[in-house]
Design an enzyme around this catalytic site. Structure first.
Site, PDB file in Angstrom:
ATOM      1  N   LYS A   1       0.819  -1.198   0.000  1.00 57.91           N
ATOM      2  CA  LYS A   1       0.000   0.000   0.000  1.00 57.91           C
ATOM      3  C   LYS A   1       0.864   1.265   0.000  1.00 57.91           C
ATOM      4  CE  LYS A   1      -3.009  -2.509   3.150  1.00 57.91           C
ATOM      5  NZ  LYS A   1      -3.374  -2.648   4.565  1.00 57.91           N
ATOM      6  N   GLY A   2       2.130   1.108   0.382  1.00 55.34           N
ATOM      7  CA  GLY A   2       2.973   2.258   0.670  1.00 55.34           C
ATOM      8  C   GLY A   2       3.154   3.258  -0.457  1.00 55.34           C
TER       9      GLY A   2
ATOM     10  N   ASP B   1       7.594   2.772  -2.373  1.00 54.87           N
ATOM     11  CA  ASP B   1       7.790   3.806  -1.365  1.00 54.87           C
ATOM     12  C   ASP B   1       9.229   3.874  -0.862  1.00 54.87           C
ATOM     13  OD1 ASP B   1       7.595   1.344  -0.102  1.00 54.87           O
ATOM     14  OD2 ASP B   1       6.132   1.963   1.392  1.00 54.87           O
TER      15      ASP B   1
ATOM     16  N   ASP C   1      14.761  -0.750   1.618  1.00 48.37           N
ATOM     17  CA  ASP C   1      15.487  -0.938   2.862  1.00 48.37           C
ATOM     18  C   ASP C   1      16.615  -1.934   2.538  1.00 48.37           C
ATOM     19  OD1 ASP C   1      15.743  -0.590   5.656  1.00 48.37           O
ATOM     20  OD2 ASP C   1      14.661  -2.437   6.023  1.00 48.37           O
TER      21      ASP C   1
ATOM     22  N   LYS D   1      17.412   3.674   1.931  1.00 50.10           N
ATOM     23  CA  LYS D   1      18.296   3.683   3.103  1.00 50.10           C
ATOM     24  C   LYS D   1      19.560   2.942   2.701  1.00 50.10           C
ATOM     25  CE  LYS D   1      14.612   3.045   6.542  1.00 50.10           C
ATOM     26  NZ  LYS D   1      14.048   2.014   7.459  1.00 50.10           N
TER      27      LYS D   1
ATOM     28  N   PHE E   1      13.466   4.460  11.135  1.00 45.26           N
ATOM     29  CA  PHE E   1      12.164   4.042  10.620  1.00 45.26           C
ATOM     30  C   PHE E   1      11.346   5.265  10.222  1.00 45.26           C
ATOM     31  CE2 PHE E   1       8.027   2.085  10.365  1.00 45.26           C
ATOM     32  CZ  PHE E   1       8.345   0.885   9.741  1.00 45.26           C
TER      33      PHE E   1
ATOM     34  N   ARG F   1       0.012   6.586   7.445  1.00 51.52           N
ATOM     35  CA  ARG F   1       0.146   6.685   5.978  1.00 51.52           C
ATOM     36  C   ARG F   1      -0.368   8.020   5.456  1.00 51.52           C
ATOM     37  NH1 ARG F   1       1.438   1.525   4.030  1.00 51.52           N
ATOM     38  NH2 ARG F   1       0.452  -0.233   5.078  1.00 51.52           N
TER      39      ARG F   1
HETATM   40  P1  IMP Z   1      13.134  -4.350   1.930  1.00 51.18           P
HETATM   41  O1  IMP Z   1      12.673  -5.639   1.310  1.00 51.18           O
HETATM   42  O2  IMP Z   1      13.998  -4.612   3.139  1.00 51.18           O
HETATM   43  O3  IMP Z   1      13.778  -3.408   0.965  1.00 51.18           O
HETATM   44  O4  IMP Z   1      11.853  -3.677   2.570  1.00 51.18           O
HETATM   45  C1  IMP Z   1      11.034  -2.885   1.832  1.00 51.18           C
HETATM   46  C2  IMP Z   1       9.700  -2.726   2.505  1.00 51.18           C
HETATM   47  O5  IMP Z   1       9.813  -2.682   3.941  1.00 51.18           O
HETATM   48  C3  IMP Z   1       9.094  -1.414   2.103  1.00 51.18           C
HETATM   49  O6  IMP Z   1       8.349  -1.524   0.912  1.00 51.18           O
HETATM   50  C4  IMP Z   1       8.264  -1.056   3.302  1.00 51.18           C
HETATM   51  O7  IMP Z   1       7.000  -1.672   3.189  1.00 51.18           O
HETATM   52  C5  IMP Z   1       9.011  -1.651   4.475  1.00 51.18           C
HETATM   53  N1  IMP Z   1       9.880  -0.645   5.120  1.00 51.18           N
HETATM   54  C6  IMP Z   1      11.232  -0.648   5.143  1.00 51.18           C
HETATM   55  N2  IMP Z   1      11.700   0.407   5.822  1.00 51.18           N
HETATM   56  C7  IMP Z   1      10.620   1.104   6.218  1.00 51.18           C
HETATM   57  C8  IMP Z   1      10.467   2.335   6.967  1.00 51.18           C
HETATM   58  O8  IMP Z   1      11.408   3.028   7.384  1.00 51.18           O
HETATM   59  N3  IMP Z   1       9.184   2.738   7.164  1.00 51.18           N
HETATM   60  C9  IMP Z   1       8.105   2.041   6.706  1.00 51.18           C
HETATM   61  N4  IMP Z   1       8.209   0.906   6.010  1.00 51.18           N
HETATM   62  C10 IMP Z   1       9.455   0.439   5.774  1.00 51.18           C
HETATM   63 MG    MG Z   2       6.474  -1.408   0.305  1.00 50.33          MG
END
Ligand code: IMP
Ligand code: MG
Length: 194
Positions: free
Chosen positions: A62-63, A119, A122, A150, A171, A184
């Site tokens: 949803k982000g 969105d 990470d 990040k 976060f 959100r």
């Molecule tokens: P990744 O697979 O570790 O890159 O995680 C990506 C997903 O984790 C994003 O699409 C978000 O849904 C969630 N996420 C990672 N960091 C944050 C944050 O700082 N705030 C909110 N959601 C996050």
């Molecule tokens: Mg996401």
């Protein structure tokens, strides 16, 4: 008869959800104004890069919902949108890279110019998995546009064509990003209060 609302600039600056920030609970990381400027710049870049083409924007729910909605308003190239929903098997703040696609795109992407809109990156595992799954369906081009990244947390090497902001390893909430499904609706990006 009720009159159409007059835009009220003073009121528009505040937001009911701003209370947290006003209280000093959430530190604003990227203001609404900075978001507007950066999204417009990304839109201009996409307009240039996709001139003469008709990209399919694939929003990751949803982000990405607020970002996608604002970004597409900056586009002058004809575009279509679709959505993908996936769930990570990881914990709420750490993704495992093992994903389940809960809702896929509705259309065939073969031969299309696909631009994934997300969105935040990470670890990069979510997007890496998604891109791999989409690439297997033979789009003409496949790129990603991500509002936040990040860099300190990245675990995979993933080329991302369009990036909004690099943020520290904290976060983030707001402008589509949630913590436990809340925040959100904030019109800016903030750091979750410890
Ligand atoms: P990744 O697979 O570790 O890159 O995680 C990506 C997903 O984790 C994003 O699409 C978000 O849904 C969630 N996420 C990672 N960091 C944050 C944050 O700082 N705030 C909110 N959601 C996050
Ligand atoms: Mg996401």
């Amino acid at each position: 008869m009720a009159e159409a609302a007059e835009p009220n600039l003073a009121a528009a600056k505040g937001h009911p959800s701003d209370l947290g920030a006003a209280d000093g609970h959430h530190e604003v990381l990227v203001s609404a104004e900075q978001l507007r400027e950066r999204v417009a710049a990304l839109g201009a870049e996409i307009n240039r890069d996709y001139a003469g083409r008709q990209p399919l924007l694939v929003g990751v729910l949803k982000g990405a919902v607020l970002f996608l909605a604002d970004l597409m308003r900056e586009l002058e190239v004809p575009c279509e949108i679709d959505f993908i929903v996936c769930s990570s098997y990881g914990s709420s703040t750490d993704s495992s890279g093992v994903l389940r696609v809960l809702k896929d795109v509705d259309v065939s992407i073969e031969g299309r110019d696909v631009l994934v809109v997300d969105d935040i990156i990470d670890s990069g595992l979510t997007l890496q998995y998604l891109m791999k799954s989409l690439r297997a369906r033979k789009p003409r081009t496949l790129e990603a546009c991500v509002l936040l990244t990040k860099p300190e947390r990245r675990r995979v090497d993933l080329p991302i064509r369009y990036v909004g902001f690099e943020i520290p390893n904290r976060f983030a909430i707001g402008y589509g990003l949630d913590h436990g499904q809340r925040y959100r609706n904030l019109p800016y990006i903030a750091l979750l209060a410890e």
